[in-house]
Design a protein around this motif. Sequence first.
Motif, PDB file in Angstrom:
ATOM      1  N   THR A 129     -70.921  54.574 -43.720  1.00 10.55           N
ATOM      2  CA  THR A 129     -70.299  54.620 -42.395  1.00 10.55           C
ATOM      3  C   THR A 129     -69.422  53.390 -42.221  1.00 10.55           C
ATOM      4  OG1 THR A 129     -72.117  55.887 -41.432  1.00 10.55           O
ATOM      5  CG2 THR A 129     -70.739  54.627 -39.917  1.00 10.55           C
ATOM      6  N   ILE A 130     -68.135  53.607 -41.952  1.00  6.78           N
ATOM      7  CA  ILE A 130     -67.184  52.483 -41.862  1.00  6.78           C
ATOM      8  C   ILE A 130     -66.560  52.351 -40.475  1.00  6.78           C
ATOM      9  CG2 ILE A 130     -66.618  52.565 -44.319  1.00  6.78           C
ATOM     10  CD1 ILE A 130     -64.001  54.042 -43.467  1.00  6.78           C
ATOM     11  N   ALA A 131     -66.732  53.374 -39.615  1.00 11.98           N
ATOM     12  CA  ALA A 131     -66.088  53.312 -38.293  1.00 11.98           C
ATOM     13  C   ALA A 131     -66.733  54.322 -37.356  1.00 11.98           C
ATOM     14  CB  ALA A 131     -64.589  53.604 -38.422  1.00 11.98           C
ATOM     15  N   ARG A 132     -66.424  54.177 -36.093  1.00 15.23           N
ATOM     16  CA  ARG A 132     -66.748  55.199 -35.098  1.00 15.23           C
ATOM     17  C   ARG A 132     -65.449  55.882 -34.692  1.00 15.23           C
ATOM     18  NH1 ARG A 132     -70.672  51.326 -34.073  1.00 15.23           N
ATOM     19  NH2 ARG A 132     -72.755  52.181 -33.688  1.00 15.23           N
ATOM     20  N   TYR A 133     -65.559  57.148 -34.304  1.00 16.22           N
ATOM     21  CA  TYR A 133     -64.362  57.798 -33.773  1.00 16.22           C
ATOM     22  C   TYR A 133     -64.525  57.991 -32.265  1.00 16.22           C
ATOM     23  CZ  TYR A 133     -66.614  62.451 -33.736  1.00 16.22           C
ATOM     24  OH  TYR A 133     -67.445  63.515 -33.497  1.00 16.22           O
ATOM     25  N   TYR A 134     -63.388  58.026 -31.594  1.00 17.71           N
ATOM     26  CA  TYR A 134     -63.363  58.130 -30.138  1.00 17.71           C
ATOM     27  C   TYR A 134     -62.395  59.251 -29.749  1.00 17.71           C
ATOM     28  CZ  TYR A 134     -65.527  53.527 -30.471  1.00 17.71           C
ATOM     29  OH  TYR A 134     -66.369  52.491 -30.782  1.00 17.71           O
ATOM     30  N   THR A 135     -62.809  60.077 -28.794  1.00 19.86           N
ATOM     31  CA  THR A 135     -61.938  61.151 -28.323  1.00 19.86           C
ATOM     32  C   THR A 135     -60.821  60.550 -27.475  1.00 19.86           C
ATOM     33  OG1 THR A 135     -63.174  61.576 -26.282  1.00 19.86           O
ATOM     34  CG2 THR A 135     -63.951  62.684 -28.293  1.00 19.86           C
ATOM     35  N   PRO A 136     -59.780  61.296 -27.144  1.00 20.75           N
ATOM     36  CA  PRO A 136     -58.639  60.739 -26.404  1.00 20.75           C
ATOM     37  C   PRO A 136     -59.001  60.023 -25.108  1.00 20.75           C
ATOM     38  CG  PRO A 136     -58.041  62.863 -27.315  1.00 20.75           C
ATOM     39  CD  PRO A 136     -59.511  62.685 -27.589  1.00 20.75           C
ATOM     40  N   SER A 137     -60.082  60.439 -24.448  1.00 23.24           N
ATOM     41  CA  SER A 137     -60.461  59.781 -23.193  1.00 23.24           C
ATOM     42  C   SER A 137     -61.163  58.445 -23.432  1.00 23.24           C
ATOM     43  CB  SER A 137     -61.383  60.698 -22.376  1.00 23.24           C
ATOM     44  OG  SER A 137     -62.613  60.901 -23.057  1.00 23.24           O
ATOM     45  N   GLY A 138     -61.488  58.142 -24.708  1.00 22.06           N
ATOM     46  CA  GLY A 138     -62.135  56.877 -25.037  1.00 22.06           C
ATOM     47  C   GLY A 138     -63.624  56.972 -25.251  1.00 22.06           C
ATOM     48  N   ARG A 139     -64.187  58.152 -25.244  1.00 14.95           N
ATOM     49  CA  ARG A 139     -65.635  58.277 -25.397  1.00 14.95           C
ATOM     50  C   ARG A 139     -66.034  58.421 -26.872  1.00 14.95           C
ATOM     51  NH1 ARG A 139     -66.697  64.633 -23.909  1.00 14.95           N
ATOM     52  NH2 ARG A 139     -64.550  65.286 -24.220  1.00 14.95           N
ATOM     53  N   CYS A 140     -67.114  57.754 -27.239  1.00  9.38           N
ATOM     54  CA  CYS A 140     -67.747  57.972 -28.536  1.00  9.38           C
ATOM     55  C   CYS A 140     -68.927  58.896 -28.288  1.00  9.38           C
ATOM     56  CB  CYS A 140     -68.232  56.669 -29.159  1.00  9.38           C
ATOM     57  SG  CYS A 140     -69.038  56.908 -30.765  1.00  9.38           S
ATOM     58  N   ILE A 141     -68.956  60.022 -28.976  1.00 12.81           N
ATOM     59  CA  ILE A 141     -69.990  61.013 -28.682  1.00 12.81           C
ATOM     60  C   ILE A 141     -71.222  60.831 -29.585  1.00 12.81           C
ATOM     61  CG2 ILE A 141     -68.466  62.725 -27.649  1.00 12.81           C
ATOM     62  CD1 ILE A 141     -69.593  63.002 -31.267  1.00 12.81           C
ATOM     63  N   GLN A 142     -71.302  59.712 -30.321  1.00 13.75           N
ATOM     64  CA  GLN A 142     -72.457  59.467 -31.190  1.00 13.75           C
ATOM     65  C   GLN A 142     -73.730  59.299 -30.359  1.00 13.75           C
ATOM     66  OE1 GLN A 142     -72.873  59.375 -34.601  1.00 13.75           O
ATOM     67  NE2 GLN A 142     -75.034  59.169 -34.076  1.00 13.75           N
ATOM     68  N   LYS A 143     -74.772  60.058 -30.709  1.00 15.45           N
ATOM     69  CA  LYS A 143     -76.050  59.911 -30.014  1.00 15.45           C
ATOM     70  C   LYS A 143     -76.839  58.742 -30.618  1.00 15.45           C
ATOM     71  CE  LYS A 143     -78.369  63.444 -32.859  1.00 15.45           C
ATOM     72  NZ  LYS A 143     -78.999  64.774 -32.834  1.00 15.45           N
ATOM     73  N   PRO A 144     -77.814  58.186 -29.905  1.00 19.47           N
ATOM     74  CA  PRO A 144     -78.555  57.012 -30.396  1.00 19.47           C
ATOM     75  C   PRO A 144     -79.291  57.303 -31.704  1.00 19.47           C
ATOM     76  CG  PRO A 144     -78.943  57.373 -28.050  1.00 19.47           C
ATOM     77  CD  PRO A 144     -78.221  58.583 -28.552  1.00 19.47           C
ATOM     78  N   TYR A 145     -79.410  56.272 -32.565  1.00 19.69           N
ATOM     79  CA  TYR A 145     -80.158  56.430 -33.812  1.00 19.69           C
ATOM     80  C   TYR A 145     -81.034  55.219 -34.108  1.00 19.69           C
ATOM     81  CZ  TYR A 145     -76.015  53.834 -35.513  1.00 19.69           C
ATOM     82  OH  TYR A 145     -74.998  52.929 -35.681  1.00 19.69           O
ATOM     83  N   GLU A 146     -81.280  54.412 -33.101  1.00 22.50           N
ATOM     84  CA  GLU A 146     -82.027  53.179 -33.297  1.00 22.50           C
ATOM     85  C   GLU A 146     -83.474  53.419 -33.722  1.00 22.50           C
ATOM     86  OE1 GLU A 146     -80.147  53.825 -30.701  1.00 22.50           O
ATOM     87  OE2 GLU A 146     -78.510  52.369 -30.953  1.00 22.50           O
ATOM     88  N   ASN A 147     -84.038  54.582 -33.425  1.00 25.27           N
ATOM     89  CA  ASN A 147     -85.446  54.850 -33.731  1.00 25.27           C
ATOM     90  C   ASN A 147     -85.667  55.481 -35.101  1.00 25.27           C
ATOM     91  OD1 ASN A 147     -86.306  53.823 -31.247  1.00 25.27           O
ATOM     92  ND2 ASN A 147     -86.007  55.796 -30.233  1.00 25.27           N
ATOM     93  N   GLY A 148     -84.617  55.502 -35.928  1.00 23.76           N
ATOM     94  CA  GLY A 148     -84.777  55.999 -37.289  1.00 23.76           C
ATOM     95  C   GLY A 148     -84.315  57.433 -37.475  1.00 23.76           C
ATOM     96  N   SER A 149     -84.176  57.829 -38.743  1.00 19.92           N
ATOM     97  CA  SER A 149     -83.614  59.136 -39.084  1.00 19.92           C
ATOM     98  C   SER A 149     -84.493  60.293 -38.621  1.00 19.92           C
ATOM     99  CB  SER A 149     -83.391  59.233 -40.594  1.00 19.92           C
ATOM    100  OG  SER A 149     -82.389  58.331 -41.014  1.00 19.92           O
ATOM    101  N   ASP A 150     -85.820  60.144 -38.758  1.00 20.58           N
ATOM    102  CA  ASP A 150     -86.706  61.248 -38.374  1.00 20.58           C
ATOM    103  C   ASP A 150     -86.547  61.572 -36.896  1.00 20.58           C
ATOM    104  OD1 ASP A 150     -87.630  61.402 -40.940  1.00 20.58           O
ATOM    105  OD2 ASP A 150     -89.469  60.247 -40.574  1.00 20.58           O
ATOM    106  N   ASP A 151     -86.571  60.551 -36.073  1.00 18.29           N
ATOM    107  CA  ASP A 151     -86.397  60.755 -34.636  1.00 18.29           C
ATOM    108  C   ASP A 151     -85.007  61.309 -34.332  1.00 18.29           C
ATOM    109  OD1 ASP A 151     -87.447  60.011 -31.776  1.00 18.29           O
ATOM    110  OD2 ASP A 151     -85.393  59.224 -31.852  1.00 18.29           O
ATOM    111  N   TYR A 152     -84.011  60.848 -35.078  1.00 17.01           N
ATOM    112  CA  TYR A 152     -82.621  61.271 -34.878  1.00 17.01           C
ATOM    113  C   TYR A 152     -82.465  62.775 -35.095  1.00 17.01           C
ATOM    114  CZ  TYR A 152     -77.511  61.234 -35.685  1.00 17.01           C
ATOM    115  OH  TYR A 152     -76.161  61.466 -35.646  1.00 17.01           O
ATOM    116  N   TYR A 153     -83.020  63.271 -36.204  1.00 17.15           N
ATOM    117  CA  TYR A 153     -82.843  64.686 -36.516  1.00 17.15           C
ATOM    118  C   TYR A 153     -83.803  65.594 -35.747  1.00 17.15           C
ATOM    119  CZ  TYR A 153     -79.495  63.479 -40.114  1.00 17.15           C
ATOM    120  OH  TYR A 153     -78.368  63.031 -40.756  1.00 17.15           O
ATOM    121  N   GLN A 154     -84.833  65.007 -35.155  1.00 16.01           N
ATOM    122  CA  GLN A 154     -85.725  65.799 -34.306  1.00 16.01           C
ATOM    123  C   GLN A 154     -85.183  65.943 -32.887  1.00 16.01           C
ATOM    124  OE1 GLN A 154     -89.542  63.859 -34.582  1.00 16.01           O
ATOM    125  NE2 GLN A 154     -89.845  64.466 -36.721  1.00 16.01           N
TER     126      GLN A 154
END
Length: 538
Positions: free
Chosen positions: A348-373
């Motif tokens: 992962t080298i960057a985040r992308y942002y939609t034209p309005s300036g929002r990044c739609i990435q959801k949180p992943y601080e709790n690890g991959s298992d929690d992320y995919y659940q």
Amino acid sequence: MTIKNSPRQILLPLLMAAILIGGIWLGRVLTLRSVPQGTERLLIYPQTNKLDALLNLIEEEYVDTVKKDELVEAIIPELLKNLDPHTVYIPASELQEVNEELEGNFGGIGVQFSLNNDTVLVISVIPGGPSEKLGILPGDRIISVDDSVFVGSKVTNNMVMKKLRGPMGTKVKVGIARRSMTKPLEFTITRGAIPVTSVDASFMIDDKTGYIKVSRFAKNTYEEFITALAKLKSSNCREVIVDLRGNSGGFLDVAFNMINEFLKKDEMIVYTEGKASSRQTMTANGTGSCQDTRVKVLIDEFSASASEIFAGAIQDNDRGIIYGRRSFGKGLVQQQIPLPDGSAIRLTIARYYTPSGRCIQKPYENGSDDYYQDIMKRFEHGEFYEKDSIRFSDTITYKTKGGRNVYGGGGVMPDVFVARDTLNYTEYYYRLREKGLLYQFALEYADRHRDRLSRLKTAAEFEQVLSAANITAELVKYAEKSGLTPNPAQFNKSKRLIDTELMAYVARNIIDNEGFYMLMMRTDEILLEALKTQDGVE
């Protein structure tokens, strides 16, 4: 003339060398005394890289024999788990297979198959592919590969692909059983380039509305998409529905090119930015072929990455209407970097942002298992059924070009939310699907009646013929023989769903994906909602 060195000139360099050697020896002795007992061996490995030192120490001194390369292969994935869920390591042995999905072709024999009663059944042959050129037909059964029997319960989908795929130009010998023949046929097939299509279907729904189903953003997707648009426009298409449900993404530049077809010159598509990647903004160049064509986009909880860029650009520019349910929430950009041994890392080298300036990435601080659940948690929370239950991690309100509110931090929220319709779902219907009986029966029915069904060319013809044949009644008897007791009340409640899926599967086995999607429309709540909505957002 000869010059004699004085005793001082001779002895001074020797004295300095002795002092230097003594200093090195003394430093080593002092160092050995300063380290804990038993760790002296570490000094044999003076690398500044602690990981390399540890691996070398284990390889040299560990009580049992270990292979350093195997340790490295095990360590790398664990190391990357501490980053984000989309930074991944791809071993050299898996890299080709992983890349094939997005590269647009692979080496193979050119058939679509299904395992039926422990036998490889050819569903269709790729036009112009190696198998078609040799006369292999839909309905043929592959019973041997390279003179080895290839039937039985041990044969798996993965095994079939490994046997039939291979480098282009290599040969594979297959034995074929055909209904019309008493003896098996043998073919030696030279593997060729087999296209991996990503536009699964494109057709006119009515006299003004076209439909395009895109399953991934692969190397050839833009060319396929342009061809599909041209086909629809030749039929006087004035509105196009782009179906991105279940599309997990792919190449971002392919998504840019596809979005460009719908936007005016200089309208923003997306921008990316990272710690080591300066901001890059992508805008439309004004050459798009559908700048004045109405567009609707269908998304769901499995639409991710490039799908979300597409939906976000259409939404933020107020260019069209988004239908369905909140998308996955992947706003990270990966770059695939090759490693010396033929493996690779997608970093992962960057985040992308939609034209309005929002990044739609959801949180992943709790690890991959929690992320995919997270998808399961959304379901349990009731998000698939109630719009008001949806929560975003980003509390900032962003504005579209026309001033509408949109949100980041967890996917793209559709303009028109369509809840899952489970009113006609019953336990009997679920059991039919869980056991695979709907698909298995459709496959066997299509195979038994292939000669008659092959004369049908349209979804409407299939619907008429299959409805008259009352094949759903045959399905009930088939399911009963497989251990599923019929439940008349539940069957009647789910009959429309069962009828639709059964006819769609039969059609897919005869006329491929277009027939399937045309028939599935009858119970597709999101698509039906998109067809119902006219101008504006409801």
